[in-house]
Design an enzyme around this catalytic site. Structure first.
Site, PDB file in Angstrom:
ATOM      1  N   TYR A 182       3.622  11.647 -24.185  1.00 60.91           N
ATOM      2  CA  TYR A 182       3.059  11.814 -22.843  1.00 60.91           C
ATOM      3  C   TYR A 182       2.184  10.634 -22.422  1.00 60.91           C
ATOM      4  O   TYR A 182       1.253  10.786 -21.635  1.00 60.91           O
ATOM      5  CB  TYR A 182       2.308  13.151 -22.712  1.00 60.91           C
ATOM      6  CG  TYR A 182       3.217  14.329 -22.921  1.00 60.91           C
ATOM      7  CD1 TYR A 182       4.039  14.782 -21.904  1.00 60.91           C
ATOM      8  CD2 TYR A 182       3.297  14.955 -24.163  1.00 60.91           C
ATOM      9  CE1 TYR A 182       4.908  15.843 -22.104  1.00 60.91           C
ATOM     10  CE2 TYR A 182       4.162  16.017 -24.372  1.00 60.91           C
ATOM     11  CZ  TYR A 182       4.967  16.460 -23.334  1.00 60.91           C
ATOM     12  OH  TYR A 182       5.832  17.501 -23.537  1.00 60.91           O
ATOM     13  N   TYR A 197       9.817  12.388 -13.622  1.00 52.72           N
ATOM     14  CA  TYR A 197      11.011  11.539 -13.700  1.00 52.72           C
ATOM     15  C   TYR A 197      11.501  11.159 -12.301  1.00 52.72           C
ATOM     16  O   TYR A 197      11.852  10.008 -12.047  1.00 52.72           O
ATOM     17  CB  TYR A 197      12.141  12.242 -14.455  1.00 52.72           C
ATOM     18  CG  TYR A 197      11.990  12.293 -15.946  1.00 52.72           C
ATOM     19  CD1 TYR A 197      11.285  11.328 -16.664  1.00 52.72           C
ATOM     20  CD2 TYR A 197      12.572  13.327 -16.662  1.00 52.72           C
ATOM     21  CE1 TYR A 197      11.161  11.387 -18.035  1.00 52.72           C
ATOM     22  CE2 TYR A 197      12.460  13.396 -18.054  1.00 52.72           C
ATOM     23  CZ  TYR A 197      11.752  12.416 -18.725  1.00 52.72           C
ATOM     24  OH  TYR A 197      11.641  12.475 -20.083  1.00 52.72           O
ATOM     25  N   ASP A 242      -5.116   3.622  -4.635  1.00 51.90           N
ATOM     26  CA  ASP A 242      -5.213   4.233  -3.312  1.00 51.90           C
ATOM     27  C   ASP A 242      -6.368   5.235  -3.264  1.00 51.90           C
ATOM     28  O   ASP A 242      -6.491   6.072  -4.153  1.00 51.90           O
ATOM     29  CB  ASP A 242      -3.900   4.942  -2.986  1.00 51.90           C
ATOM     30  CG  ASP A 242      -3.745   5.229  -1.504  1.00 51.90           C
ATOM     31  OD1 ASP A 242      -4.757   5.290  -0.786  1.00 51.90           O
ATOM     32  OD2 ASP A 242      -2.598   5.387  -1.057  1.00 51.90           O
ATOM     33  N   HIS A 293       0.846  -1.189   0.000  1.00 52.99           N
ATOM     34  CA  HIS A 293       0.000   0.000   0.000  1.00 52.99           C
ATOM     35  C   HIS A 293       0.882   1.239   0.000  1.00 52.99           C
ATOM     36  O   HIS A 293       1.807   1.371   0.801  1.00 52.99           O
ATOM     37  CB  HIS A 293      -0.901  -0.012   1.242  1.00 52.99           C
ATOM     38  CG  HIS A 293      -1.739   1.207   1.372  1.00 52.99           C
ATOM     39  ND1 HIS A 293      -1.867   1.884   2.543  1.00 52.99           N
ATOM     40  CD2 HIS A 293      -2.492   1.880   0.466  1.00 52.99           C
ATOM     41  CE1 HIS A 293      -2.667   2.927   2.381  1.00 52.99           C
ATOM     42  NE2 HIS A 293      -3.052   2.943   1.125  1.00 52.99           N
ATOM     43  N   ASN A 322       2.485   8.415 -20.182  1.00 54.68           N
ATOM     44  CA  ASN A 322       3.115   8.003 -18.926  1.00 54.68           C
ATOM     45  C   ASN A 322       2.168   8.281 -17.767  1.00 54.68           C
ATOM     46  O   ASN A 322       1.565   9.350 -17.699  1.00 54.68           O
ATOM     47  CB  ASN A 322       4.398   8.802 -18.687  1.00 54.68           C
ATOM     48  CG  ASN A 322       5.342   8.750 -19.870  1.00 54.68           C
ATOM     49  OD1 ASN A 322       5.833   7.698 -20.211  1.00 54.68           O
ATOM     50  ND2 ASN A 322       5.585   9.899 -20.489  1.00 54.68           N
ATOM     51  N   ASP A 342       5.769   5.306 -21.672  1.00 54.36           N
ATOM     52  CA  ASP A 342       5.753   5.156 -23.126  1.00 54.36           C
ATOM     53  C   ASP A 342       7.131   4.760 -23.661  1.00 54.36           C
ATOM     54  O   ASP A 342       8.107   4.657 -22.910  1.00 54.36           O
ATOM     55  CB  ASP A 342       5.203   6.415 -23.793  1.00 54.36           C
ATOM     56  CG  ASP A 342       6.058   7.658 -23.579  1.00 54.36           C
ATOM     57  OD1 ASP A 342       7.282   7.546 -23.375  1.00 54.36           O
ATOM     58  OD2 ASP A 342       5.485   8.767 -23.651  1.00 54.36           O
ATOM     59  N   MET A 354       2.463  13.231 -16.711  1.00 57.19           N
ATOM     60  CA  MET A 354       3.451  14.253 -17.011  1.00 57.19           C
ATOM     61  C   MET A 354       2.789  15.421 -17.738  1.00 57.19           C
ATOM     62  O   MET A 354       2.063  15.221 -18.710  1.00 57.19           O
ATOM     63  CB  MET A 354       4.542  13.640 -17.897  1.00 57.19           C
ATOM     64  CG  MET A 354       5.726  14.531 -18.137  1.00 57.19           C
ATOM     65  SD  MET A 354       6.920  13.810 -19.302  1.00 57.19           S
ATOM     66  CE  MET A 354       7.452  12.348 -18.438  1.00 57.19           C
TER      67      MET A 354
END
Length: 140
Positions: free
Chosen positions: A129, A111, A64, A22, A131, A30, A74
């Site tokens: 993008y 990052y 969560d 958790h 990600n 990507d 991003m």
């Protein structure tokens, strides 16, 4: 083979998802993302796009619901208000799983968070993008 599992859920990916606790983060990235340079645990899904990877992961991973932003993407460099096509797909999939839409963070913040993620799932996503970082929740 196992019944009822998305075929993208490889043994390595299932092990990582089950081993994460958790609050641990899973990054789905990507094809342009420097995954090998930023991953503590790297799992490759080279033939899959990021949305397919997210769909498979959401089929077994609780998101969560204790924190306000359990999914992060991003920001578009130079246009932080833009919503890339991949992020639109991520939002739709998260809503379908009962989770909140992702919040965008600056590129270098993303990052840094990915470097700390429990695992990085590198997809063959070609859209820019594509990600997303997910925070694992609990099974009630």
């Amino acid at each position: 083979m196992l019944l009822g599992l998305d075929p993208l859920l490889t043994p390595d990916l299932l092990h990582a998802l089950a081993s994460a606790g958790h609050g641990d983060r899973i990054a789905i990235v990507d094809a342009n993302f420097p995954a090998a340079a930023n991953a503590r645990r790297l799992i490759r899904l080279p033939g899959a796009d990021a949305a397919a990877g997210l769909r498979a992961i959401l089929s077994v991973l609780p998101i969560d619901d204790f924190e306000p932003d359990p999914a992060l993407v991003m920001e578009v460099v130079g246009d932080p208000a833009a919503t890339p096509e991949a992020v639109t797909d991520f939002s739709r999939l998260l809503r379908g799983a009962g989770a909140v839409p992702p919040r965008a963070v600056p590129r270098h913040d993303f990052y840094a968070l990915a470097r700390e993620a429990f695992a990085v799932v590198a997809t063959g996503e070609r859209r820019l993008y594509g990600n997303i970082l997910l925070t694992k929740g609990v099974v009630r």
